[in-house]
Design an enzyme around this catalytic site. Sequence first.
Site, PDB file in Angstrom:
ATOM      1  N   TYR A 159       0.832  -1.199   0.000  1.00 38.52           N
ATOM      2  CA  TYR A 159       0.000   0.000   0.000  1.00 38.52           C
ATOM      3  C   TYR A 159       0.870   1.253   0.000  1.00 38.52           C
ATOM      4  CZ  TYR A 159      -3.895  -3.109   1.045  1.00 38.52           C
ATOM      5  OH  TYR A 159      -4.825  -4.113   0.984  1.00 38.52           O
ATOM      6  N   ALA A 201     -11.225   0.187  -3.450  1.00 41.54           N
ATOM      7  CA  ALA A 201     -10.194   0.915  -2.710  1.00 41.54           C
ATOM      8  C   ALA A 201      -8.942   0.081  -2.502  1.00 41.54           C
ATOM      9  CB  ALA A 201     -10.747   1.362  -1.355  1.00 41.54           C
ATOM     10  N   ASP A 202      -8.906  -1.136  -3.036  1.00 37.32           N
ATOM     11  CA  ASP A 202      -7.805  -2.058  -2.742  1.00 37.32           C
ATOM     12  C   ASP A 202      -6.897  -2.301  -3.948  1.00 37.32           C
ATOM     13  OD1 ASP A 202      -6.662  -3.606  -0.594  1.00 37.32           O
ATOM     14  OD2 ASP A 202      -7.194  -5.403  -1.722  1.00 37.32           O
ATOM     15  N   ALA A 203      -6.826  -1.335  -4.862  1.00 37.34           N
ATOM     16  CA  ALA A 203      -5.965  -1.475  -6.045  1.00 37.34           C
ATOM     17  C   ALA A 203      -4.545  -1.061  -5.673  1.00 37.34           C
ATOM     18  CB  ALA A 203      -6.503  -0.624  -7.190  1.00 37.34           C
TER      19      ALA A 203
END
Length: 297
Positions: A159, A201-203
């Site tokens: 992230y 939101a997790d790309a």
Amino acid sequence: MAGAISFWPQGESVPTPDTAGTARPVDDAEFADILDRLPRRPLLAGEAGIRLSLAGTQPKLPVVVDGDAIALPAPGQPTTHIIKPASKEYPTFPENEALCMRLVAELGLDVARVGLRRADPHLFLLVERYDRVPSEKGLRRIHQEDFCQALGITPEHKYAAERGPNFRSSFALLRAAARVPASAVLALADAALFNVIIGNADAHGKNFSLLYADDGVRLAPLYDLLSTSFYPEVHANMAMRMGGVSRLEDFTPETLGGFAGQVGISAPLSASPGRRTGDPHRGGGHPRRRGPDRGRI
């Protein structure tokens, strides 16, 4: 690591890749049992003769598919598909991902082919591998690296908020590595905007990859597309900030201008994903493809 390199413990013999090996078919009952055990024995760890490696936290299983039949690969044999079953925590993951993947395909973006299948009582997503090509000796692996690997970043930091890849470094990577940088850059811009549209939101940095094809490096087809906003308990912060925005609900039309400046493209080119659906080589060379007929949604 789903590429063309495998790492084995020191002192352990490495089997000769059996590219034309015979996979072992499994019937529905046995396959359902394998899916039952998958959360406890990821990738069939401990099964005699089978050692497989596939990145990610969601349970996954590489398999060989011939028509409708699913088989376990022989040692070293390249697999053709990836199984992604539902989990107890998120039983709708397969339908969610299938819908998002099919939607992006309809928009003309380059994406892995998927279908929904069932081995009662399990529903699972069947993902066709794009990193395989036919050869005289069977299937041949095409090496790929996700953005974390390409940038020398450990998976624990996938992230951007944890010092992982962000859009600035991701676009810079494509400009430096892709055979056709302009096409790859526009394809990644489309992917970023599509993730906003579906509420993903997790790309993060492991959900984008470089594909080392025979004709050069390009952005790999999209994969792992999921609407995370469907699950209220899932973190709403975007894996990579876009134009200074970190939460999906804060994204506005004005954010597009900030995003364009952030990644070095003109604002009109960041306006709408799928605007170039007539181009058969978006993202570096894969034509638009539809998923397998069985399990279509």
